[in-house]
Design an enzyme around this catalytic site. Structure first.
Site, PDB file in Angstrom:
ATOM      1  CD  GLU A  87      -7.656  -1.714  12.990  1.00 63.69           C
ATOM      2  OE1 GLU A  87      -6.694  -1.595  12.207  1.00 63.69           O
ATOM      3  OE2 GLU A  87      -8.352  -0.746  13.357  1.00 63.69           O
ATOM      4  CB  SER A 469      18.549  10.482  75.502  1.00 63.84           C
ATOM      5  OG  SER A 469      18.935  11.621  76.236  1.00 63.84           O
TER       6      SER A 469
END
Length: 866
Positions: A87, A469
């Site tokens: 680059e 219950s």
């Protein structure tokens, strides 16, 4: 000649000055549009949020961009050299723009007519990536140049390089070299080979076109360019070049390396983070969220729920294949192997279940191809369960041969168990399991369904279901505050109540429909007597009962103001139920469940720590809590007891603290200060909690009367775990649409629920399967049979690391020997007496008379039968 030379020189000088003036003019023209480059030193890279278990295992990550920020010293030199060579080879020589590079690119363009070589430096790319768009205009390029020059004045080369290597887009939503290494190779950057490094370094030019997953040939060509540039720059030798260039392209997609399956917990954490910070900061600030769950407890919960749902589903019959790919009875040809594997690769998989295709059916076995490119055989032991599903209450006859079950061409679900394949199916039923630390409310494990991929609906926190219950311990707690004791007798006999509003009689029934007559409160709760619960709610009053139940965190609007509340008509979530049971387990303190223990920013700075209210086991029995201190003690005494309690909890459970004021960006000049925990408010007395816990212990262990042993509804848990510091309660709703079990130990409280998402379906009945022998579950589905196995499985794993605790009796509890038939004091000890616990001042004062019938028939004597 001299005259022409002077003219040329004057023109050159004029053009030079004009150029400089033009550049200066252009700078001042666009200066108002230039960003403040100084902000680059404060930039926060968009990094996803990661969610971890308490022991540091990755559960999930959330965010649009994959990024793993790295300091420049953590990036290998080989990776840096690859990017520099490709680059910007003159990165360390130029001031932000590279005139030589510009001239070289222009020369190539003039010679070829194409822009084959770029002229942007790494600094210019940083300027573009952080401050500009990618639009190809002259004004954008000019801005890029000025910003690059300014960046070079503010930052060192190493700082610029670090920004670039962490920001650059490298495809597959990966940004920066750290994320790219993980996405393409499942490695950290320091584990990459030279060839893999070169592939990544070649991506910035065109991440989609050069992607090694989508375009391996393009990636290979670009890799060769990168390697040649590294060779030209002297970063690698010819031998290294040849070796790396000869390597195959091996990239494949790697998602986040999830180390612990806890997707429902991760989603809870995600929602809380969004509420705390908003979506942008939650998803992009690189926050690391540490939850309260641990690997062992979560894995135990996962297995407990999944195994239990599969077990229920299989005993109710086989619903047939997922689909039929070919039908040989119609003359259709079998698919070739590759076509089968391609089709399987497109199918989802859920938890322990994988899709497979039947390729051959033998007498007592089938051959299958399984997703992932595997072939296998399912023998008769993995098939013989699969009688036909008729409906939730009925199954077909047991199969006699494999062809009774499947045919070649059927796509089915399979699971592996002890290296053997077993025919399976995706459960129709749903379930949830949640476990809490009763001392501080930390969620130890949570599963909201069979598989998060199948359904993201979290039934542990979002599904309001009738509790049956499971509500009774809280009703009995209200009774204990209204002149009842564990020895009080209540008439367990049928109720026939005319309801004028309905125009018919209401006849609540026990399940099973067995009535014991006068029965002690302890036994009634342990045996889950429905009519006793109705009589208690009538005695105490619906209003006071609802008021008492709201102390446990239940919302009054969820508690119907009718006598059906006694039978569990309230609709609650498993998390709400578990939290309420934790209050009983911890001695009466209202803790709040929480799942986030702490949050760190992307740099490891603490920005949030949970500060849960803690149950105070050191506090006296009658001490209420106010403002973090205890009434009845001096401040010093309370603080000393509290400090001791926090120290103990932190040592045993690793508790953490919390904050209400959260700043997602740590301020080094003002480090985060976590607040201190406080004592949780006491909502019921320690004596009340102890007595209810005692009755729930009898639900596990039962008791004796008239020389015979009786079982509570949770007897299977006692037999399986064989420890005396557990207690719990089953729950089953009308027509068995919901099955529950909630239970506790000193270390953990857990609730398990099973039911259909479709409320109209019942859990039904499983008949005997002659193929399976005696080791099978048959009969009607209810809490003890359908939900309790998940609770047992979880607790068996969780408690193996926790020693059994001896019973701790509060100071305001006294023991008296009572007669089991009457609940009155007994002057002797024998087979029909027991030592019972009472809150001081509530113990019986009368002794059982010689003629026990007098207690029920003499109208002049005070009756003990309610």
């Amino acid at each position: 000649m001299w005259k022409w030379f002077k003219r040329f020189l004057l023109i050159a000088l004029f053009l030079g000055f004009a150029g400089v003036a033009a550049i200066v003019g252009m700078y001042y023209y666009i200066k108002p549009e230039l960003p403040d480059v100084k902000t680059i030193t404060e930039v926060q890279l968009q990094t996803p949020m990661k969610v971890y278990s308490a022991d540091g295992l990755l559960i999930s990550q959330f965010g649009e961009k994959r990024r793993i920020p790295l300091a420049i010293e953590d990036i290998p030199l080989q990776m840096i050299n690859a990017f520099l060579a490709t680059e910007d080879s003159r990165f360390y020589q130029h001031p932000g723009i590279d005139p030589i590079g510009i001239v070289r690119a222009a020369t190539v363009y003039i010679a070829s007519g194409h822009a084959k070589q770029g002229a942007s430096t790494i600094t210019q790319q940083v300027a573009r990536n952080y401050f500009l768009t990618r639009e190809k205009t002259l004004i954008r390029k000019i801005k890029e140049v000025f910003i690059a020059l300014h960046i070079e004045q503010l930052l060192t080369k190493e700082e610029i390089l670090a920004l670039y290597l962490n920001k650059i887009s490298l495809g597959y939503r990966s940004y920066g070299v750290g994320a790219a290494a993980q996405v393409y190779y499942g490695k950290s950057v320091d584990e990459l080979t030279l060839a893999q490094t070169a592939v990544i370094a070649g991506l910035p030019k065109a991440p989609s076109k050069l992607n090694p997953i989508y375009s391996p040939e393009n990636a290979r060509s670009r890799r060769a360019v990168v390697l040649m540039r590294m060779l030209d720059e002297g970063y690698i030798t010819r031998a290294e070049y040849d070796e790396a260039n000869a390597e195959a392209i091996t990239a494949s997609y790697h998602g986040a390396e999830i180390e612990l399956n806890a997707a429902f917990v991760a989603e809870m954490a995600r929602q809380e983070l969004v509420e705390m910070f908003g979506e942008d900061q939650a998803y992009n600030q690189g926050l690391n969220v540490y939850t309260t769950i641990t690997e062992k407890s979560q894995l135990a919960a996962n297995k407990a729920l999944v195994d239990n749902l599969i077990s229920y589903d299989l005993r109710h019959g086989f619903r047939g294949p997922i689909e039929k790919l070919w039908d040989q009875s119609k003359g259709e040809a079998a698919w070739p192997m590759q076509k089968i594997f391609d089709h399987l690769a497109e199918q989802p998989f859920y938890n322990v279940l994988s899709p497979a295709v039947v390729t051959q059916v033998n007498e007592k076995e089938i051959e299958v191809l399984v997703q992932g490119g595997k072939a296998g055989t399912i023998n008769w032991d993995g098939l013989k369960w699969a009688r036909r599903f008729v409906n939730d209450k009925r199954q077909g006859p047991p199969p006699k041969r494999a062809s009774d079950i499947v045919n070649a061409g059927d796509m089915i679900w399979v699971r592996a168990e002890e290296d053997e394949l077993i025919l399976s199916q995706l459960p129709d039923t749903s379930g949830a399991l949640v476990a809490l630390n009763p001392q501080d409310g930390a969620i130890q494990a949570l599963v909201g369904g069979f598989d998060f991929k199948q359904s993201k609906f979290n039934r542990a926190t979002m599904a309001k279901r009738q509790v049956g219950s499971n509500i009774k311990p809280f009703l009995y707690s209200a009774a204990l505050e209204n002149n009842y004791t564990l020895a009080t007798l209540v008439n367990d006999s049928p109720i026939n109540h005319w309801d004028a509003s309905l125009g018919k009689a209401w006849r609540p029934k026990n399940s099973p429909a067995v009535y014991d007559g006068p029965i002690r409160i302890r036994v009634a709760l342990a045996k889950s007597k429905n009519v006793v619960s109705v009589r208690l709610i009538r005695s105490v009053g619906i209003g006071p009962v609802i008021e008492h139940l709201s102390k446990f965190g239940f919302h009054k609007e969820d508690l119907p103001p009718y006598e059906t509340l006694a039978l569990g008509a309230a609709e609650l979530t498993p998390l709400e139920v578990a939290t309420a049971y934790a209050i009983i387990a911890n001695g009466g303190f209202k803790i709040s469940p929480y799942v986030i223990a702490r949050i760190e920013d992307a740099y490891g700075n603490l920005i949030y720590q949970a500060a849960p209210d803690l149950a105070c086991t050191s506090c006296g029995p009658d001490i209420a809590v106010a403002d973090g201190f205890t009434e009845g003690l001096s401040e010093d005494q309370a603080l000393a007891a509290f400090d001791e309690q926090i120290l103990t909890l932190n040592e045993i459970e690793g508790n953490t603290d919390s904050s209400e004021n959260i700043d997602p960006v740590a301020n080094p000049s003002k480090p985060y200060q976590a607040p201190e925990s406080k004592i949780a408010p006491r909502v019921i007395s320690g004596a009340n909690a102890f007595l209810i816990r005692e009755a729930l212990s009898s639900a596990i262990w039962g008791g004796t009367q008239n020389g015979e042993h009786w079982n509570g509804t949770g007897w299977r848990a006692g037999r399986a775990l064989n420890r005396r510091d557990i207690a719990g309660k089953t729950g089953t709703t009308n027509e068995s649409r919901d099955a529950w079990f909630s239970g506790m130990s000193p270390y953990s409280v857990a609730t398990a629920w099973v039911g259909f998402d479709n409320h109209s379906r019942v859990l039904g009945y499983a008949s005997y399967n002659a193929n399976l022998g005696n080791q099978q579950v048959t009969g009607g589905e209810f809490g003890g049979r359908t939900a309790m196995p998940a609770w047992i499985s979880y607790m068996a794993s969780f408690l193996e690391d926790h020693p059994e605790q001896k019973k701790r009796v509060p100071e305001d509890i006294v023991t008296k020997t009572i007669d089991l038939e009457t609940g009155l004091l007994s002057r002797s000890e024998g087979a029909n007496t027991r030592s019972e616990y009472f809150e001081k001042g509530t113990e019986p004062t009368r002794y059982v008379p010689e003629n026990q019938n007098d207690i029920f028939t003499n109208p002049d004597e005070e009756s003990e039968l309610f």
